[in-house]
Scaffold this active site. Sequence first.
Site, PDB file in Angstrom:
ATOM      1  N   TYR A  15     -10.181  -0.428   1.780  1.00 22.82           N
ATOM      2  CA  TYR A  15     -10.084  -0.454   3.041  1.00 22.82           C
ATOM      3  C   TYR A  15      -9.535   0.096   3.347  1.00 22.82           C
ATOM      4  O   TYR A  15      -8.526   1.891   3.037  1.00 22.82           O
ATOM      5  CB  TYR A  15      -8.596  -1.005   3.229  1.00 22.82           C
ATOM      6  CG  TYR A  15      -8.005  -2.433   4.107  1.00 22.82           C
ATOM      7  CD1 TYR A  15      -9.214  -3.395   4.243  1.00 22.82           C
ATOM      8  CD2 TYR A  15      -8.116  -2.234   5.602  1.00 22.82           C
ATOM      9  CE1 TYR A  15      -9.419  -4.278   5.091  1.00 22.82           C
ATOM     10  CE2 TYR A  15      -8.203  -3.283   6.096  1.00 22.82           C
ATOM     11  CZ  TYR A  15      -8.624  -4.315   6.156  1.00 22.82           C
ATOM     12  OH  TYR A  15      -9.234  -4.874   7.002  1.00 22.82           O
ATOM     13  N   ASP A  59       0.232  -1.054  -0.153  1.00 24.01           N
ATOM     14  CA  ASP A  59       0.308  -0.373  -0.325  1.00 24.01           C
ATOM     15  C   ASP A  59       1.011   1.696  -0.143  1.00 24.01           C
ATOM     16  O   ASP A  59       0.199   2.388  -0.776  1.00 24.01           O
ATOM     17  CB  ASP A  59      -1.008   0.428   1.202  1.00 24.01           C
ATOM     18  CG  ASP A  59      -2.228  -1.485   0.543  1.00 24.01           C
ATOM     19  OD1 ASP A  59      -2.600  -0.551  -0.612  1.00 24.01           O
ATOM     20  OD2 ASP A  59      -2.439  -1.343   1.995  1.00 24.01           O
TER      21      ASP A  59
HETATM   22 CU   LIG Z   1      -7.631  -6.905   6.638  1.00 21.21          CU
END
Ligand SMILES: [Cu+2]
Length: 641
Positions: free
Chosen positions: A398, A315
């Site tokens: 997320y 990420d």
């Molecule tokens: Cu997770």
Amino acid sequence: MASPTVIRQDGLACGNGGTIVTDSPAHPLDPLTAEEIRQAAAILRRDRGIGAGWRFASIELKEPGKVALAAGEAAGRDAIVVCWDRADGRAYRAAVSLTGDAVTGWEDLPGQQPNMTVDEWHECDQMLRAHPELAQALARRGITDMSLVLTDMWAYGAALVPERYRGLRIGWSDVWYRDSPEGNPYAHHVTGLHPVVDLNRMTLLEVEDVSGDGEEPQVTGEYLPSLIGKPLREVAPLEVRQPSGVGFSLDGRLLSWQNWQLRLGFNHREGLVLHQVRFRDGGRLRPVAHRMSFAEMFVPYRDASADHYRRTAFDIGEWGLGFMTTSLELGCDCLGEISYLDAVVHDSAGEPRVIRNAICVHEEDSGVLWKHVDERTGAEVRRQRRLVVSFHVTVANYEYLVYWRFYQDGNIECEVRATGIVVTSHASGVPVNGTLVDQGTYAPFHQHFIVARLDLDVDGPDNTVYAVSSEAVGDDPWGLGLVVRETPLRTEAEGKQDYDWASQRAWKVVNDDVLNGLGTPVGYKLVPGGAFPPLLSPSSPAFQRAEVIGHTLWVTPYREDERWPCGDFPNLSDRDTGLPAWTAADRPIENTDVVLWYVFGIHHVTRPEDWPVMPTDAVSFWLKPFGFFDRNPALDVPPGH
Ligand SMILES: [Cu+2]
């Protein structure tokens, strides 16, 4: 875990936020301004012929080195730019002098793929949703309204790219659809359907279509109040007010609070960077850390099925926490009296993009600081307060919420909260590598490894890291004796350290040349939290791209160009060219300027309660003074009102 979609912010506004916008750099560590980003791109267009067929992957400040900073030299402003030519895929790293209006360095990066860009993610989604081949595959599944469809492009590892696509800038995608225009975009996975894309030509290479039984499970995946179909619980108001104002001050990006002082930086990749963290002790401003940030986040999904085997998100290295940072302007993200700082990133054309209210600064009550009840004098209690510097990122499905907290007793806590929507796909039967979270739907197990880069300078740059282990000696008549062994880590091989429950191992960063009033060397202790083993075979392609996760702690001697533990360019990488390569020389790390790389995060065994939106899961580690002071440094905290 790929790239951001549209950020919805329909929370209530909380607190009285004040925004600090710094248009012109006041300090050599201040991030590039919008104008400087524009200027860097313009110089490269003018001097290197970078045109419309190119993309800018990153434009960031070239931070002045430690020596220059310490000397207070009035250095010029420089940028480091990574860009590539889409026509031939060749990437370059340029050094640009903004002060001198010139390109001062131009490095060819053969075989490297710069980070993914937000523009590519959006263009890819547009291209795919307009593509007849994808429309046909969806129609076979009864999905015809493309306005409800979302594609989500991910980067992946070179070892998994088919031979015929080697060398391409390639991505693969999930396909999702919503129940309704406002519905959860990640509620319905179109299982078995994955477009593979050439990102430089922005063309569809193929659609992998491994249709299942065609039965769509009845998923209940909504989280918006208007869609969950049940009343909200009653909650009494809770207000945080500071009628006399806040206890911190911001002078540009220099943040002062009680005895703490630090400087707030930001860039596309690490997001928030904490510079020059110092503690005022008597008349002295004592260094604790030169620079602290998150240098990588690796998220391998532990499910080798067709829908998940490529999910190994970097990420930070692939997408960038700064690029993914979301605005806190309208949300209840911080409660109380808040100061915000904006951040500036850029798009792939080199145009700056301002993220309003990217960094939040505020004070919080934190329970009791210290207390004793004496028979004669009664209770003596102090409330604890902490200064919180935070930012939030949204990486597609997320969220990561990052909190650096500074305490009155010299402690520093670094907490990460994960929330958002877990990746799911259809389950046929009982899932082996995940947990059933809805009708016929499971969330695969995965791990979030975060690498914190901690360039500590405890009372100066030259420090030694000691492994601190508890041992029961047991040679006294009662078998009670406990000793604490402190082992100096002398080389990088010794600096590769693992979490050890049995000995309660922690690590002390010590300045052997500075003694406290008790005659012992001053130090700060890294108290591990959120550590977990990789549980990956060393021969697996995922591990080979992120060998950093093989240890809880790595220690290296400071080098200006050693910033990224999985290599400068993890996008489509086949191996980790960062920490394992640097430490192969086994350099000395004793009594020198050390950098600690602490690996922690969330071993995410998914739960039904994580669905359809996950309550925050928090992990943290601490830096605690250990002999840095002669006694409790918070004796002077006054009693409450
Ligand atoms: Cu997770």
